[in-house]
Write an enzyme that holds these catalytic residues in place. Structure first.
Site, short mmCIF file in Angstrom:
data_model
loop_
_atom_site.label_atom_id
_atom_site.label_comp_id
_atom_site.label_asym_id
_atom_site.label_seq_id
_atom_site.Cartn_x
_atom_site.Cartn_y
_atom_site.Cartn_z
N GLU A 1 -16.43 19.20 2.71
CA GLU A 1 -15.48 19.74 1.73
C GLU A 1 -16.05 19.65 0.32
OE1 GLU A 1 -11.15 18.90 3.85
OE2 GLU A 1 -12.13 17.31 2.71
N GLY B 1 -0.22 4.50 0.28
CA GLY B 1 -0.89 5.68 0.81
C GLY B 1 0.04 6.43 1.75
N GLY C 1 0.82 -1.21 0.00
CA GLY C 1 0.00 0.00 0.00
C GLY C 1 0.84 1.26 0.00
N ALA D 1 0.45 6.20 5.00
CA ALA D 1 1.14 5.33 5.95
C ALA D 1 2.23 4.51 5.28
CB ALA D 1 0.13 4.40 6.63
N VAL E 1 -2.06 -6.97 -4.83
CA VAL E 1 -1.83 -8.07 -3.89
C VAL E 1 -3.06 -8.97 -3.86
CG1 VAL E 1 -1.44 -8.68 -1.48
CG2 VAL E 1 -0.20 -6.76 -2.50
#
Length: 243
Positions: free
Chosen positions: A172, A12, A10, A14, A81
């Site tokens: 938003e 992103g 991943g 993190a 994955v």
């Protein structure tokens, strides 16, 4: 000493942060493989700006090669994955497999429709660049149709937009629609008063993760901009032409 094999799944916030920190701290002691289905990182917090056409999609894309490609202990893999073989310590992808000593799973999340019928068929989510582009194209289409529609009821329906949820993303998006409405009103000669923008929230208040005074300021702003804020309105179904 044998290098440790670390796989990060991943790309992103993190995943990228973990890859950077491990690359810097472990240096020659580890080889790190970052796997993501895209070749770029997406800034999720700007997706509403892409959806409303404020910024081009390239604004929220950051190529992994530019972010991480110069680090000698980092390898980048563009693949999806499929599974994680914990027993044999392998990450299985559509096109290969990767051994690991340590694995970091940073796949993020996915939109939650809370099981409401019709959302998948008739609604839009805002959780990826693809989602944002779908919304952008849809907004462009409806306003083009509305600009030539002579039937008042049909035009009103085309220009009615409902945002489900009053968290950060929903508010938003509604805020971007305020600016979008002004821009397309001038471009297509449609009075702003003909646009209906709804925020639909099942709770009695909006932006419930904020301090109440701040959330109330946001509510006042939205109402002053002629946004219909419908609290205590839980959506029970989404149909092709209504909620």
């Amino acid at each position: 000493m044998t290098k440790k094999q670390i796989v990060v799944i991943g790309g992103g916030v993190a995943g990228v942060h973990a890859t950077r920190e491990l690359s810097k701290k472990l240096k020659a002691d580890a080889d790190i493989t970052l796997i993501d289905k895209h070749s770029y990182h997406t800034t999720m917090t700007q997706l509403h700006e892409v959806a409303a056409g404020r910024v081009p999609f390239t604004t929220v894309q950051y190529d992994f090669q530019k972010l991480l490609g110069k680090r000698k202990n980092v390898s980048l893999v563009t693949d999806s994955v499929v599974s994680l073989d914990k027993e044999n310590k392998k990450v299985i992808t559509k096109h290969g497999s990767y051994n690991y000593d340590y694995v970091i799973v940073a796949l993020g999340g996915e939109p939650n429709d809370f099981g409401v019928p019709g959302v998948k068929e008739h609604g839009f989510t805002l959780w990826s660049l693809e989602d944002a582009m779908k919304i952008k194209r849809h907004l462009e289409t409806i306003v083009q149709y509305a600009s030539t529609e002579v039937d008042d009821e049909k035009r009103r329906a085309l220009l009615t937009i409902s945002v489900a949820g009053s968290g950060f993303t929903g508010i938003e998006m509604a805020g971007e629609l305020i600016d979008w409405r002004k821009k397309v009103s001038k471009k297509y000669g449609i009075p702003e008063s003909e646009f209906t923008i709804n925020i639909v929230e099942m709770m009695p208040t909006i932006m419930n993760i904020l301090d109440r005074s701040l959330a109330d300021k946001a509510l006042t702003y939205l109402q002053n901009k002629n946004i219909n804020v419908l609290v205590n309105h839980g959506i029970t179904a989404v149909a092709e032409d209504h909620i």
